[in-house]
Enzyme design. Structure first.
Site, PDB file in Angstrom:
ATOM      1  N   LYS A  11       0.857  -1.199   0.000  1.00  0.00           N
ATOM      2  CA  LYS A  11       0.000   0.000   0.000  1.00  0.00           C
ATOM      3  C   LYS A  11       0.886   1.239   0.000  1.00  0.00           C
ATOM      4  O   LYS A  11       2.032   1.214   0.443  1.00  0.00           O
ATOM      5  CB  LYS A  11      -0.947   0.035   1.198  1.00  0.00           C
ATOM      6  CG  LYS A  11      -0.294   0.152   2.593  1.00  0.00           C
ATOM      7  CD  LYS A  11       0.095   1.551   3.012  1.00  0.00           C
ATOM      8  CE  LYS A  11       0.772   1.581   4.369  1.00  0.00           C
ATOM      9  NZ  LYS A  11       1.696   2.653   4.627  1.00  0.00           N
ATOM     10  N   ILE A  97      11.372  -4.288   2.295  1.00  0.00           N
ATOM     11  CA  ILE A  97      11.143  -4.394   3.746  1.00  0.00           C
ATOM     12  C   ILE A  97      11.435  -3.044   4.422  1.00  0.00           C
ATOM     13  O   ILE A  97      12.349  -2.330   4.012  1.00  0.00           O
ATOM     14  CB  ILE A  97      12.082  -5.478   4.319  1.00  0.00           C
ATOM     15  CG1 ILE A  97      11.738  -6.834   3.694  1.00  0.00           C
ATOM     16  CG2 ILE A  97      12.015  -5.555   5.834  1.00  0.00           C
ATOM     17  CD1 ILE A  97      12.796  -7.891   3.901  1.00  0.00           C
ATOM     18  N   ALA A  99       9.823  -0.196   4.527  1.00  0.00           N
ATOM     19  CA  ALA A  99       9.783   0.869   3.526  1.00  0.00           C
ATOM     20  C   ALA A  99       8.586   1.794   3.679  1.00  0.00           C
ATOM     21  O   ALA A  99       8.469   2.768   2.958  1.00  0.00           O
ATOM     22  CB  ALA A  99       9.762   0.256   2.134  1.00  0.00           C
ATOM     23  N   GLY A 100       7.659   1.471   4.597  1.00  0.00           N
ATOM     24  CA  GLY A 100       6.428   2.266   4.697  1.00  0.00           C
ATOM     25  C   GLY A 100       5.385   1.817   3.694  1.00  0.00           C
ATOM     26  O   GLY A 100       4.451   2.545   3.370  1.00  0.00           O
ATOM     27  N   ASP A 138      -2.065  -1.309  10.602  1.00  0.00           N
ATOM     28  CA  ASP A 138      -2.363  -1.339   9.161  1.00  0.00           C
ATOM     29  C   ASP A 138      -2.937  -2.681   8.692  1.00  0.00           C
ATOM     30  O   ASP A 138      -3.339  -2.807   7.535  1.00  0.00           O
ATOM     31  CB  ASP A 138      -1.079  -1.097   8.343  1.00  0.00           C
ATOM     32  CG  ASP A 138      -0.597   0.342   8.412  1.00  0.00           C
ATOM     33  OD1 ASP A 138      -1.379   1.205   8.837  1.00  0.00           O
ATOM     34  OD2 ASP A 138       0.566   0.575   8.029  1.00  0.00           O
TER      35      ASP A 138
HETATM   36  O1  C5P Z   1       0.509  -0.752  14.992  1.00  0.00           O
HETATM   37  P1  C5P Z   1       1.932  -0.886  14.577  1.00  0.00           P
HETATM   38  O2  C5P Z   1       2.605  -2.054  15.263  1.00  0.00           O
HETATM   39  O3  C5P Z   1       2.129  -0.912  13.102  1.00  0.00           O
HETATM   40  O4  C5P Z   1       2.674   0.422  15.095  1.00  0.00           O
HETATM   41  C1  C5P Z   1       4.068   0.544  15.148  1.00  0.00           C
HETATM   42  C2  C5P Z   1       4.422   1.765  15.963  1.00  0.00           C
HETATM   43  O5  C5P Z   1       4.081   2.964  15.266  1.00  0.00           O
HETATM   44  C3  C5P Z   1       3.710   1.882  17.287  1.00  0.00           C
HETATM   45  O6  C5P Z   1       4.389   1.183  18.302  1.00  0.00           O
HETATM   46  C4  C5P Z   1       3.718   3.378  17.542  1.00  0.00           C
HETATM   47  O7  C5P Z   1       4.989   3.786  18.013  1.00  0.00           O
HETATM   48  C5  C5P Z   1       3.569   3.947  16.145  1.00  0.00           C
HETATM   49  N1  C5P Z   1       2.170   4.241  15.783  1.00  0.00           N
HETATM   50  C6  C5P Z   1       1.528   5.326  16.362  1.00  0.00           C
HETATM   51  N2  C5P Z   1       0.230   5.589  16.021  1.00  0.00           N
HETATM   52  C7  C5P Z   1      -0.417   4.851  15.104  1.00  0.00           C
HETATM   53  C8  C5P Z   1       0.228   3.748  14.490  1.00  0.00           C
HETATM   54  C9  C5P Z   1       1.526   3.483  14.867  1.00  0.00           C
HETATM   55  O8  C5P Z   1       2.093   6.046  17.198  1.00  0.00           O
HETATM   56  N3  C5P Z   1      -1.655   5.156  14.779  1.00  0.00           N
END
Ligand code: C5P
Length: 319
Positions: A11, A97, A99-100, A138
């Site tokens: 995405k 990997i 990469a966002g 995500d």
């Molecule tokens: O949910 P995910 O494991 O992908 O999130 C990785 C990190 O990104 C979280 O630990 C947090 O530091 C940050 N994050 C956030 N707010 C979000 C999604 C992610 O602060 N809505």
């Protein structure tokens, strides 16, 4: 029985707005996400010994419980109360990997979709969404794919107003990534908070107002084909751009492409993308910039937008 194959698309974020901080420590977001036809493939077969194993051709990926695919498999069999279920999973990695581009999240979503079928769990989409949200912000979007508004910490999904499900904008995408650059997502959000925390919105009324602005704004209109693409907004780009030279350099390159409609970073980076009116224009821009992209060390992909997320693939033809 032939192995089961599942596609896990990448995405990009067409919009990523950090609204504020939530009581759970995550950020409250307003985003537009879009799946591409750049995808990993998961190939899976049941095993009789209750083991969940993961093999991959990608370097630097964990294959144990640190991998979201394995965690997805464990959560699914726990949810259906059948710990004896096992699977041998092979991951064919194409999405870069770190990469966002949600490669890891999409692989987890594909594991849920594939194993739900392989193990005959019979879970409904809503049940898969609950497991997906516990795996990462995500992952629920990666189950659905297409053009979507994503709110909350990213897990609350809405179709784009006025757009049909499964409809993908006819935009061509030139995606680039510097293989040596990497950005940690927690770092990017942490830095965003340091820089902008004093200006974060705080009330639910303010969040709701920003969500409405996105629902009815020029980006969603443009994605419905009813207006020009506005400048894209990614609040994490403002945080990452000053720190990562290849992000600045890549964006400057992309903005020089003929016919470019807009360019931005995806997620917490460092991948970058430019949008064009159709796939052929993205290919032409790639040809135009190829020498400079290669000289600067970038990898590049020309992609189409797609209308669906992690999905079962038809059986591979038998040799
Ligand atoms: O949910 P995910 O494991 O992908 O999130 C990785 C990190 O990104 C979280 O630990 C947090 O530091 C940050 N994050 C956030 N707010 C979000 C999604 C992610 O602060 N809505």
């Amino acid at each position: 029985m032939p192995d089961l194959r599942v596609t896990a698309p990448a995405k990009i974020n067409l919009h990523l707005e950090v609204l504020g901080l939530r009581p759970d420590g995550f950020h409250e977001l307003a985003m537009v996400m879009q799946t591409l036809d750049l995808a990993d493939t998961l190939v899976m077969a049941p095993t009789a010994d209750g083991a969940i194993s993961l093999r991959t051709d990608a370097e630097g990926l964990p294959s144990g419980t640190d991998n979201l695919i394995v965690r997805a498999a464990e959560q699914l069999r726990q949810r259906v109360g059948l710990p004896e279920l096992g699977a041998a999973i092979r991951l064919e990695k194409r999405i870069p990997i770190g990469a966002g581009l949600a490669g890891g999240s999409s692989d987890a979503a594909a594991a849920l979709v594939g194993l739900n079928e392989l193990w005959g769990c019979g879970l409904e989409t809503a049940d898969l969404h609950a497991i997906a949200a516990s795996l990462g912000s995500d992952v629920p979007y990666c189950l659905e794919g297409g053009s979507r508004l994503c709110f909350g910490r990213g897990e609350i999904l809405e179709p784009l107003p006025g757009a049909g499900t499964g409809e993908a904008p006819g935009l061509g995408v030139l995606l680039i990534k510097h293989p040596q650059a990497s950005v940690s997502t927690p770092w990017a959000y942490g830095r965003c908070r340091e820089l902008r925390g004093d200006f974060y919105l705080e009330s639910e009324a303010d969040f709701a107002q920003r969500r409405d602005a996105l629902r009815t704004g020029p980006l969603t209109e443009a994605l419905r084909g009813q207006g020009p693409l506005p400048r894209l907004r990614n609040d994490l780009q403002a945080v990452v751009e000053p720190e990562v030279a290849s992000v600045r350099e890549g964006l400057a390159l992309l903005l020089r492409a003929e016919g470019v409609l807009a360019a931005a970073m995806s997620g917490s980076g460092p991948s970058l993308f430019a949008l064009f009116q159709g796939f052929a224009a993205a290919e032409a821009a790639h040809r135009q910039l190829e020498a400079e992209l290669t000289a600067a060390g970038f990898q590049a992909w020309c992609c189409r937008c797609t209308g669906s997320g992690a999905s079962l693939l038809p059986d591979a033809p038998q040799p």
